[in-house]
Scaffold this active site. Structure first.
Site, short mmCIF file in Angstrom:
data_model
loop_
_atom_site.label_atom_id
_atom_site.label_comp_id
_atom_site.label_asym_id
_atom_site.label_seq_id
_atom_site.Cartn_x
_atom_site.Cartn_y
_atom_site.Cartn_z
N CYS A 1 11.91 24.39 20.27
CA CYS A 1 11.13 23.53 19.37
C CYS A 1 9.76 24.18 19.29
CB CYS A 1 11.04 22.12 19.95
SG CYS A 1 9.91 21.05 19.02
N CYS B 1 13.89 16.77 25.67
CA CYS B 1 12.97 17.85 25.30
C CYS B 1 11.78 17.73 26.25
CB CYS B 1 12.50 17.67 23.86
SG CYS B 1 11.27 18.90 23.35
N CYS C 1 -7.74 24.60 24.45
CA CYS C 1 -7.26 24.43 23.08
C CYS C 1 -8.23 23.52 22.31
CB CYS C 1 -5.86 23.84 23.08
SG CYS C 1 -4.76 24.69 24.23
N CYS D 1 -7.43 19.79 21.42
CA CYS D 1 -6.70 18.93 22.34
C CYS D 1 -7.57 17.99 23.17
CB CYS D 1 -5.85 19.77 23.28
SG CYS D 1 -4.77 18.74 24.30
N ARG E 1 9.93 18.92 11.55
CA ARG E 1 9.40 17.61 11.96
C ARG E 1 8.02 17.34 11.37
NH1 ARG E 1 9.73 17.47 17.56
NH2 ARG E 1 11.91 17.01 17.18
N CYS F 1 -6.37 19.14 31.79
CA CYS F 1 -5.76 20.46 31.58
C CYS F 1 -6.83 21.57 31.62
CB CYS F 1 -5.03 20.48 30.25
SG CYS F 1 -4.13 22.03 30.00
N CYS G 1 11.23 13.10 24.30
CA CYS G 1 10.41 14.30 24.55
C CYS G 1 9.31 13.95 25.56
CB CYS G 1 9.74 14.77 23.27
SG CYS G 1 10.87 14.99 21.91
#
Ligand code: SAM
Ligand code: DTB
Ligand code: SF4
Length: 325
Positions: A198, A138, A67, A70, A270, A63, A107
C-alpha cells in the site's frame, strides 16, 4: 506529445511511466482525462463498489522523524499527545467495532521511524488477533528490514503501508531525516516478503504539477505497482511546517486520482486523508475518476475524518456500495 505516449506506457524502456507522460495526462482537457480514467476503471472494477478500510493509531506521537506534514513528529508543537503502544485488548475491541460498521480491512499505524524488534512482536500478536476476526490486516510502522518484513508475513499480514509521499525531487523539501531511497528499500523488502504493498502520497504540500506527475510515475513504475494507492490531500495541522499550505484545488486533486487510475489500472486507488474538508461534489468526481477505496470512521490517525453518518448519506446519494469482504 505524441498520441502513442499518451495512450500507453513505453513498452520496452524503463520506467514504465515517465514523469513527462504522466504530466501530459494531468494536463489533458478534463473531459478527456475523466473519460480515459473511467474507461480504465470499468475495465477492471465495478465502478459502484468501494473498498472500506478503518484506521487506528496504535502508537501515537513522539516520532523522531521530521516529516513537514505530520502532527506526530516530536519536534513540532501540534498538541498531539504521545502515547505508548496500545494494549492488545484495546486494539481488538476497535477492530471488532470496525468490522461491525462494515470495514473490510483494519489498518494500524505507529509513529515510529522503524519498529524495535520487541514492538514488532507485539504488533504481530495484534495482526493475528485481527485476522482471526475475518478482517484483512494492514500496518504502517515506518522503515522495515528484510527480516522484519518476513516476520510480519509470517504473522499473516496482508498489506504494508509505506508512502513515497511526493516526487523524488520535492521529497527533500518535506523530509530531511530519511531519503527517498530509504523508502524504496523498505518497499522492496515488503514486496520480497510477499506482502501486498500500500503506497501513495500527499498532494497540497506546495508541490507543482510536475512533482505530482513524478510521484504517480514513480509509483506506477515500481517493479510491481502497489496493490493499494492512497492519495492524501494534506490535512494542514497547526504547528507543522506545512500548516500554512494553500489547500489544493479540488479539480487538480481529481486529476491526480485520474492519473493514478490510468497508470495503475488494477490497483485500488484510495481517496485517503482530506475528505473531511472536501465537498460531496469533489468526492463524487474522485469516485468518477476511479477512486475505489476510502478510510471509514470518525478519525484518521490523529485528525478528523469525514463522519460515518455523512459517508452513509453520500454513498446513498451516489448509489455506491461497500465492496463485500
Ligand atoms: N511512521 C510511519 C511512516 O511514516 O511511514 C507510519 C505512519 S505515517 C503517519 C503514515 C502516512 O500518513 C505518511 O506517510 C503520510 O503519507 C500520511 N500523513 C501523515 N500526516 C498527514 C497529513 N497531515 N495529511 C495527509 N497525510 C498525512
Ligand atoms: C495514508 O496514506 N494515509 C493514512 C494512512 N496511510 C496511514 C494516514 C493519514 C494521516 C492523516 C493525519 C493524521 O490523522 O494524523
Ligand atoms: Fe513519524 Fe510517520 Fe509522522 Fe513521519 S509521517 S513524523 S515517520 S509518524
Amino acid at each position: 506529445m505524441s498520441a502513442t505516449t499518451l495512450d500507453s506506457p513505453a513498452k520496452t524502456a524503463a520506467p514504465r511511466w515517465s514523469s513527462d507522460a504522466v504530466a501530459a495526462l494531468l494536463a489533458l482537457p478534463f473531459p478527456e482525462l475523466m473519460f480515459r480514467a473511467q474507461s480504465v476503471h470499468r475495465a477492471h472494477f465495478n465502478p459502484a463498489e468501494v473498498q472500506i478500510s478503518t484506521l487506528l493509531s496504535i502508537k501515537t506521537g513522539g516520532c523522531p522523524e521530521d516529516c513537514g506534514y505530520c502532527p506526530q513528529a516530536s519536534s513540532y508543537e501540534t498538541g498531539t499527545k504521545a502515547s505508548k503502544l496500545l494494549a492488545l485488548d484495546t486494539v481488538l475491541a476497535e477492530a471488532r467495532a470496525a468490522k461491525e460498521k462494515g470495514a473490510q480491512r483494519f489498518c494500524m499505524g505507529a509513529a515510529w521511524r522503524s519498529p524495535k524488534d520487541h514492538d514488532l512482536e507485539n504488533v504481530c500478536t495484534m495482526i493475528e488477533g485481527v485476522k482471526a476476526m475475518g478482517l484483512e490486516t494492514c500496518v504502517t510502522l515506518g522503515m522495515l528490514s528484510a527480516p522484519q518484513s518476513d516476520r510480519l508475513k509470517a504473522a499473516g499480514l496482508d498489506y504494508y503501508n509505506h508512502n513515497l509521499d511526493t516526487s523524488p525531487e520535492y521529497y527533500g523539501k518535506v523530509i530531511t531525516t530519511r531519503t527517498y531511497q530509504d523508502r524504496l528499500d523498505t518497499l522492496e523488502n515488503v514486496r520480497n516478503a510477499g506482502i501486498n504493498v500500500c503506497c501513495g502520497g500527499i498532494v497540497g504540500m506546495g508541490e507543482d504539477a510536475a512533482d505530482r506527475a513524478g510521484l504517480i510515475a514513480t509509483l506506477a513504475s515500481l517493479p510491481t505497482p502497489p496493490e493499494s494507492v492512497p492519495i492524501n490531500a494534506l490535512v494542514a495541522v497547526e504547528g507543522t511546517p506545512l500548516a500554512g499550505s494553500e489547500p489544493i484545488d479540488a479539480i487538480a486533486f481529481v486529476r491526480v486520482i485520474a492519473a493514478a487510475r490510468i497508470t495503475m489500472p488494477t490497483s485500488f486507488i484510495r481517496l485517503s486523508a482530506g475528505r473531511e474538508a472536501m465537498s460531496d461534489e469533489a468526492q463524487a468526481l474522485c469516485f468518477l475518476a476511479g477512486a475505489n477505496s476510502i478510510f471509514h470512521g470518525e478519525k484518521l490517525l490523529t485528525t478528523k475524518n469525514a463522519t460515518v453518518n455523512h459517508d452513509e448519506a453520500l454513498f446513498e446519494k451516489l448509489g455506491l456500495q461497500p465492496l463485500a469482504g
